[in-house]
Scaffold this active site. Sequence first.
Site, PDB file in Angstrom:
ATOM      1  N   LYS A 260     101.452 149.221 -11.702  1.00 56.49           N
ATOM      2  CA  LYS A 260     100.294 148.622 -11.037  1.00 56.49           C
ATOM      3  C   LYS A 260      99.068 149.462 -11.370  1.00 56.49           C
ATOM      4  O   LYS A 260      99.041 150.662 -11.091  1.00 56.49           O
ATOM      5  CB  LYS A 260     100.500 148.598  -9.518  1.00 56.49           C
ATOM      6  CG  LYS A 260      99.219 148.315  -8.700  1.00 56.49           C
ATOM      7  CD  LYS A 260      99.447 148.321  -7.194  1.00 56.49           C
ATOM      8  CE  LYS A 260      98.129 148.198  -6.414  1.00 56.49           C
ATOM      9  NZ  LYS A 260      98.302 148.230  -4.944  1.00 56.49           N
ATOM     10  N   ASP A 265      90.665 149.506  -5.234  1.00 60.67           N
ATOM     11  CA  ASP A 265      91.133 148.497  -4.283  1.00 60.67           C
ATOM     12  C   ASP A 265      90.283 148.535  -3.018  1.00 60.67           C
ATOM     13  O   ASP A 265      90.502 149.351  -2.128  1.00 60.67           O
ATOM     14  CB  ASP A 265      92.613 148.758  -3.944  1.00 60.67           C
ATOM     15  CG  ASP A 265      93.169 147.733  -2.958  1.00 60.67           C
ATOM     16  OD1 ASP A 265      92.504 146.684  -2.761  1.00 60.67           O
ATOM     17  OD2 ASP A 265      94.263 147.982  -2.413  1.00 60.67           O
ATOM     18  N   LYS A 272      88.934 146.465   3.278  1.00 63.76           N
ATOM     19  CA  LYS A 272      89.473 147.634   3.978  1.00 63.76           C
ATOM     20  C   LYS A 272      88.387 148.283   4.825  1.00 63.76           C
ATOM     21  O   LYS A 272      87.205 148.173   4.500  1.00 63.76           O
ATOM     22  CB  LYS A 272      89.958 148.668   2.954  1.00 63.76           C
ATOM     23  CG  LYS A 272      91.240 148.320   2.242  1.00 63.76           C
ATOM     24  CD  LYS A 272      91.617 149.430   1.271  1.00 63.76           C
ATOM     25  CE  LYS A 272      92.865 149.097   0.475  1.00 63.76           C
ATOM     26  NZ  LYS A 272      94.081 148.955   1.274  1.00 63.76           N
ATOM     27  N   ASP A 283      94.621 153.772  -6.861  1.00 65.76           N
ATOM     28  CA  ASP A 283      95.494 152.609  -6.774  1.00 65.76           C
ATOM     29  C   ASP A 283      96.002 152.136  -8.142  1.00 65.76           C
ATOM     30  O   ASP A 283      96.695 151.137  -8.244  1.00 65.76           O
ATOM     31  CB  ASP A 283      94.775 151.476  -6.025  1.00 65.76           C
ATOM     32  CG  ASP A 283      95.732 150.589  -5.253  1.00 65.76           C
ATOM     33  OD1 ASP A 283      96.871 151.037  -4.984  1.00 65.76           O
ATOM     34  OD2 ASP A 283      95.346 149.452  -4.938  1.00 65.76           O
ATOM     35  N   ASP A 342      94.128 141.860   0.316  1.00 68.60           N
ATOM     36  CA  ASP A 342      94.423 143.287   0.169  1.00 68.60           C
ATOM     37  C   ASP A 342      95.880 143.524  -0.255  1.00 68.60           C
ATOM     38  O   ASP A 342      96.253 144.633  -0.614  1.00 68.60           O
ATOM     39  CB  ASP A 342      94.112 144.018   1.484  1.00 68.60           C
ATOM     40  CG  ASP A 342      94.001 145.522   1.305  1.00 68.60           C
ATOM     41  OD1 ASP A 342      93.927 145.973   0.147  1.00 68.60           O
ATOM     42  OD2 ASP A 342      93.981 146.228   2.333  1.00 68.60           O
ATOM     43  N   GLU A 344      97.250 142.913  -3.005  1.00 69.15           N
ATOM     44  CA  GLU A 344      96.940 142.477  -4.371  1.00 69.15           C
ATOM     45  C   GLU A 344      97.894 143.061  -5.411  1.00 69.15           C
ATOM     46  O   GLU A 344      98.090 142.456  -6.466  1.00 69.15           O
ATOM     47  CB  GLU A 344      95.492 142.852  -4.722  1.00 69.15           C
ATOM     48  CG  GLU A 344      95.272 144.279  -5.248  1.00 69.15           C
ATOM     49  CD  GLU A 344      95.598 145.381  -4.244  1.00 69.15           C
ATOM     50  OE1 GLU A 344      95.630 145.075  -3.045  1.00 69.15           O
ATOM     51  OE2 GLU A 344      95.831 146.519  -4.661  1.00 69.15           O
ATOM     52  N   ARG A 346     101.086 143.338  -5.524  1.00 68.47           N
ATOM     53  CA  ARG A 346     102.248 142.472  -5.814  1.00 68.47           C
ATOM     54  C   ARG A 346     101.853 141.281  -6.677  1.00 68.47           C
ATOM     55  O   ARG A 346     102.664 140.767  -7.438  1.00 68.47           O
ATOM     56  CB  ARG A 346     102.913 142.061  -4.487  1.00 68.47           C
ATOM     57  CG  ARG A 346     102.054 141.233  -3.583  1.00 68.47           C
ATOM     58  CD  ARG A 346     102.571 141.218  -2.142  1.00 68.47           C
ATOM     59  NE  ARG A 346     102.246 142.465  -1.433  1.00 68.47           N
ATOM     60  CZ  ARG A 346     102.618 142.727  -0.192  1.00 68.47           C
ATOM     61  NH1 ARG A 346     103.354 141.854   0.493  1.00 68.47           N
ATOM     62  NH2 ARG A 346     102.293 143.874   0.380  1.00 68.47           N
TER      63      ARG A 346
HETATM   64  N1  BES Z   1      96.836 149.920  -2.420  1.00 69.53           N
HETATM   65  C1  BES Z   1      97.247 149.530  -1.132  1.00 69.53           C
HETATM   66  C2  BES Z   1      98.394 150.379  -0.559  1.00 69.53           C
HETATM   67  C3  BES Z   1      98.104 151.812  -0.300  1.00 69.53           C
HETATM   68  C4  BES Z   1      97.677 152.243   0.938  1.00 69.53           C
HETATM   69  C5  BES Z   1      98.288 152.762  -1.290  1.00 69.53           C
HETATM   70  C6  BES Z   1      97.438 153.579   1.181  1.00 69.53           C
HETATM   71  C7  BES Z   1      98.041 154.096  -1.056  1.00 69.53           C
HETATM   72  C8  BES Z   1      97.620 154.510   0.179  1.00 69.53           C
HETATM   73  C9  BES Z   1      97.711 148.079  -1.173  1.00 69.53           C
HETATM   74  O1  BES Z   1      97.084 147.270  -2.102  1.00 69.53           O
HETATM   75  C10 BES Z   1      97.434 147.493   0.170  1.00 69.53           C
HETATM   76  O2  BES Z   1      96.292 147.407   0.519  1.00 69.53           O
HETATM   77  N2  BES Z   1      98.473 147.083   0.878  1.00 69.53           N
HETATM   78  C11 BES Z   1      98.338 146.519   2.175  1.00 69.53           C
HETATM   79  C12 BES Z   1      99.286 145.357   2.275  1.00 69.53           C
HETATM   80  C13 BES Z   1      99.098 144.521   3.506  1.00 69.53           C
HETATM   81  C14 BES Z   1      97.759 143.823   3.449  1.00 69.53           C
HETATM   82  C15 BES Z   1     100.221 143.525   3.575  1.00 69.53           C
HETATM   83  C16 BES Z   1      98.659 147.602   3.195  1.00 69.53           C
HETATM   84  O3  BES Z   1      99.532 148.421   2.936  1.00 69.53           O
HETATM   85  O4  BES Z   1      98.002 147.632   4.217  1.00 69.53           O
HETATM   86 ZN    ZN Z   2      96.294 148.186  -3.712  1.00 76.39          ZN
HETATM   87 MN    MN Z   3      95.301 146.410  -1.328  1.00 71.48          MN
END
Ligand code: BES
Ligand code: ZN
Ligand code: MN
Length: 498
Positions: A260, A265, A272, A283, A342, A344, A346
């Site tokens: 990825k 992000d 966020k 990210d 968010d 994204e 996946r």
């Molecule tokens: N890049 C983030 C995950 C992340 C969070 C990586 C903190 C490193 C540190 C990912 O894209 C994300 O935002 N995931 C969301 C998913 C949710 C919206 C289902 C998350 O983990 O909040």
């Molecule tokens: Zn992300």
């Molecule tokens: Mn995200």
Amino acid sequence: MTVSFRDLPLSDLPKTLGTVAVFASPSALTEAAQAADEASGGAITRAQNAERFVGKEGEILDIPAPAGMKASRLLVVGTGDDETTPNRARTIGGKLGASLGKLDETGATIFADGVGSDTVLASIALGIRLRRYTFTKYRTETDASLDRGPGKVVIGVTNSAGAEKADIDANAVAEGTFFTRDLVSEPANILYPESFTQRLQDLSELGVEVSVLDEDDMTKLGMNALLAVGLGSRRESRVVIMKWLGADDKNAAPFCAVGKGVTFDTGGISIKPAGGMEEMTMDMGGAGVVSGLMKTLAMRKAKANVIGVVGLTENMPDGNATRPGDIVTAMSGTTIEIINTDAEGRLVLADVLYYTQKEFKPKATINLATLTGAMIVALGYDKAGFFSNDDGLSSQLQAAADAEEEGLWRLPLGKAYDDQIKSKLADIKNTGGRHAGSITAAQFLKRFVNDSPWAHIDIAGVALSKEAKPTVPKGASGWGVATLDRFVRDNFEEKSSA
Ligand code: BES
Ligand code: ZN
Ligand code: MN
């Protein structure tokens, strides 16, 4: 900083300038430590008798201006009484590296006769390098607390040829890890999909075949899930394919590593919170590890076919950005309701995983991604979590991580979790609710993977190191380069007949 090996007779020890380091255990001094002890009129044994220094693993005795020697200081590094394995040697090297980093010296010479095998010596060099890594390209003012340490470290042994040979592989791991750390450390105004692609093109100098899919190519292939993530960005998305075909049979089915690469992000329209958002420059960590792995494999000319594929894009809010509620058709034909923009990562991996399996028919595929904050809730910062459809692959991967001492823990998959991502309007949705967030993300990826062995490693908690560890400074860790290099070496590499 450079670390290199050199032929140095022990008779050179008393006349060596700068910092001199030698090794000792609680029960014995190495040959070099004995030489230093003699030259300094018993300084080391006196310190041991006074129990100022015992010689435990990684313990360091610092003797300034040792009498009878030309050195400005003598460091005695403890190895402990247990056998000095390559892993122990790497840790000891890391701790020595940390100590060297606090000194104002231009050069350090480590007399390593009697510490262990050539592999052990190379592991000491690796540990020093890994710990002394810095990312300082944007600091124009020197910081006395950071800019210390010798620029040149020489490891001297009476006959260095064997250690030098072992150091080719060790240095390849260091350089691959540094490539990952550099990429992860870069800010998103400098490292975006196109500039990331340019850095990967440089790998062709090492014999990696690099090819690129631009947005037109992706549109033709139907990669609408990946493209949906980049819609809000002024930067174009890219997929970069890095082929290292080192096996005798270039047509043998490869191992594929997929990453990825979200260069920033923001969360997109599901934006966020501002606090800590700057961390999302990391990210692209999964793509960073895949890139570092390819560099390591090419530098040590691994006899295996390995293909790295990274999906590079930026997740921004914009008038053109994907909205919550939008439905896209992925390359596989699966329709996805995007509940939260968010989630994204996946979407990026859905198309890159599907493309990789269709195009390269891999023997096995491992993807890495900073995929979910829920991974940090589950395992914290000490271990990455992984998911797999194959027990054999899982034990190979776990064994590699254990051997390299990188934290890794398997989590489950299952139908009940898959049910959480059913959509009312489309085949699946991109979030599975509050519970088991890392698992439902993995279930989502599994929808785009065929039955060949696959594992997904969620590195959200380990891509950045919150504090310094023996072989990892604070910041971008490069977690996974050593593990995947080991995984390739132990399971995919033709043993050379020589
Ligand atoms: N890049 C983030 C995950 C992340 C969070 C990586 C903190 C490193 C540190 C990912 O894209 C994300 O935002 N995931 C969301 C998913 C949710 C919206 C289902 C998350 O983990 O909040
Ligand atoms: Zn992300
Ligand atoms: Mn995200």
